[in-house]
Design a protein around this motif. Structure first.
Motif, short mmCIF file in Angstrom:
data_model
loop_
_atom_site.label_atom_id
_atom_site.label_comp_id
_atom_site.label_asym_id
_atom_site.label_seq_id
_atom_site.Cartn_x
_atom_site.Cartn_y
_atom_site.Cartn_z
N THR A 30 -53.80 1.86 85.71
CA THR A 30 -54.83 2.56 85.13
C THR A 30 -54.25 4.01 85.16
O THR A 30 -54.43 4.84 84.04
N ILE A 57 -52.16 -4.33 85.51
CA ILE A 57 -53.68 -4.58 85.45
C ILE A 57 -53.83 -6.10 85.44
O ILE A 57 -54.52 -6.82 86.27
N LEU A 96 -59.98 -3.21 77.60
CA LEU A 96 -58.94 -2.41 78.01
C LEU A 96 -57.48 -2.87 77.72
O LEU A 96 -56.54 -2.38 77.18
N GLY A 132 -59.45 2.81 81.10
CA GLY A 132 -58.77 2.61 82.28
C GLY A 132 -59.62 3.46 83.62
O GLY A 132 -59.28 3.01 84.61
N LEU A 136 -60.85 2.06 86.77
CA LEU A 136 -60.48 2.59 88.28
C LEU A 136 -61.61 2.80 89.11
O LEU A 136 -61.92 2.64 90.44
#
Lengths: 294, 217
Positions: A30, A57, A96, A132, A136
């Motif tokens: 991210t 990821i 995402l 992202g 996170l």
């Protein structure tokens, strides 16, 4: 009789290196999305960074899937967005990965379209970066929601996780400079700012843990603190300064990137698997025996 | 309202572990899993050393951190205060185990037996694979409590509506009941004695009380 009697905390074994992998790879991935979006106006291609971030990821999530006890029920993870940061992380992961995937496809012109796509790539890249960052943040909150582990529930761990992710992202972009193109010089400066922020956040977190967590947790963090500062902050800073002033910055920048990424991973691995001692038991009063009625 | 809680009178507990054995018998938990356990803590330095026995397990918190972190809603707090796990929803992510400050949850990945590789007749009969790969913990013998309440019995007073650990306690150290009922055994015990709850500073509002001294005027 007043006395605090304690039962020894134990190192948690529920989350092992697979869970640590999610925090390490998810954070770095991210962070890289943010760095890649910011580098687009400088003419940096999105696809190499996007592919690496996507893979990191996805790999982190896959490792978590390997760790859960009932992987075939994994979709139940979406059931509790009201309070569960794990649900929120999972809900963010889907859009995402779709958005980053679309940005990669457009950047590489794999799908021919009758219009210019560069602007769309920039928009998608920034959307991916924002999602992202939210992903996170969810990871950071997953750790601090763990009330049974004093070293995790310390609120300042949130800033350590978020700043470390951003730092690792910049580090990965510097490493990619070896294969893609010389990173723009603002990345070196941003790396310096990020590593200074990480050093400060780490030190603050370490002191807070020392004030409230079991001594064993503090010892685990203290053991790595000097090498973390020397390799991840001092050495990386020197290399970034060299990159800023030298006409051929790729190698020192890549060295700094490696230090930023490796130390970030080491730091998170230690927090998740080595400093994660449980609360233990404590009673503030001793039973009074021998009185009538007792 | 009803809130079922448990009280452990530390003055009475002798650390015999009968409650632990009764819980294991009632719930057929595998080796190493103790939904009700008794800590044996040593206090002081030689020659002035004492042992303190502290029954513990799920504290059935009013604000359970395990419920908040559960991504599946498998862990939930019932209106009567019992925190339960719906094993058919749990994915075994272990987030609840790390959120629990009382070390009360367990996860077993495969069948384990008390006496070697093969199960005893009883273990084979009572093995429940739905409990593998998921988080498990004390539920105050909710099935017993529910069945008793359905028959008009009072949890904590009638053994057929009371958790196995409380029924088995040989010294009367464990008491169960509705803390919202001022006439219940737990309410009277807490009114008359000094008590505390473990890790109250964490804000979980646990439903497990420890009595340690008389409340002298």
């Amino acid at each position: 009789m007043t006395a605090t009697v304690r039962g020894a905390p134990r190192l948690q074994r529920s989350w092992d290196s697979r869970a640590a992998c999610n925090f390490i790879c998810g954070g770095a991935g991210t962070g890289l999305l943010l760095a890649a979006a910011a580098a687009l106006p400088s003419g940096w291609p999105y696809a190499p960074a996007g592919v690496l971030a996507f893979a990191l990821i996805g790999f982190g999530l896959w490792m978590v899937w390997l760790e859960i006890g009932r992987p075939l029920r994994a979709l139940n993870v979406f059931f509790h967005p009201q309070t569960s940061w794990m649900t929120r992380e999972a809900l963010l992961a889907l859009p995402l990965l779709i958005i980053v995937g679309a940005a990669i496809l457009l950047d590489q012109r794999i799908v021919p379209l009758p219009f210019k796509t560069h602007g769309t790539v920039i928009d998608l890249a920034w959307a991916g970066a924002v999602l992202g960052l939210a992903f996170l943040y969810c990871q950071a909150r997953i750790l601090t929601a763990s009330k049974g582990v004093p070293a995790w529930r310390e609120p300042s761990l949130q800033s350590v996780i978020v700043i470390t992710g951003i730092t690792e992202g910049l580090g990965l972009l510097l490493l990619l400079g070896l294969a893609v193109a010389t990173p723009p010089s603002w990345v070196f400066a941003a790396g310096l700012v990020a590593l200074a922020a990480r050093a400060g956040a780490w030190e603050y977190y370490r002191r807070r843990v020392a004030a409230g967590a079991p001594a064993t947790a503090t010892a685990a963090l203290n053991r790595i603190s000097s090498p973390v500062h020397l390799l991840g902050h001092v050495l990386a800073a020197v290399l970034l300064i060299v990159a800023l002033i030298t006409p051929t910055p790729v190698l020192p920048a890549a060295g700094a990137g490696l230090a930023l990424v490796a130390v970030g991973a080491w730091l998170k691995f230690t927090v998740v698997t080595r400093a994660a001692f449980t609360q233990g038991f404590a009673i503030p009063f001793l039973p009074v025996r021998g009185r009538a009625g007792s | 309202m009803t809130r079922h809680v448990m009280v452990a009178d530390l003055r009475r507990c002798i650390g015999c572990q009968t409650c632990t054995a009764a819980c294991k018998q009632a719930n057929a938990t595998p080796p190493g899993v103790q939904w009700r356990r008794v800590l044996d803590l040593e206090v002081g330095e030689y020659p002035n050393v004492r042992r303190v026995f502290v029954p513990t397990g799920c504290q059935h918190c009013a604000d359970p951190p395990c419920e908040k972190v559960c991504p599946t809603t498998a862990t939930r707090r019932r209106p009567d205060g019992i925190v339960e796990i719906r094993y058919d929803l749990c994915i075994g992510c272990s987030a609840c185990m790390l959120a629990c400050p009382y070390d009360a949850r367990y996860k077993t990945e495969r069948r384990e037996y008390g006496f070697g590789e093969k199960p005893t007749e009883d273990e084979a009969m009572r093995a429940d694979d739905s409990l593998l790969g998921v988080a498990t913990k004390c539920n105050f013998c909710a099935d017993t409590v529910d069945a008793g309440v359905a028959r008009g019995l009072t949890p904590g007073e009638d053994p057929e509506a009371t958790p196995a650990c409380v029924n088995s306690c040989i010294s009367g150290a464990l008491v169960f009941g509705d803390i919202d009922d001022p006439k219940s055994g737990v309410s009277k015990l807490l009114d008359e004695n000094k008590h505390f709850r473990m890790h109250e500073d964490l804000g979980t509002d646990p439903g497990f009380y420890y009595v340690w001294d008389q409340d002298l005027p």
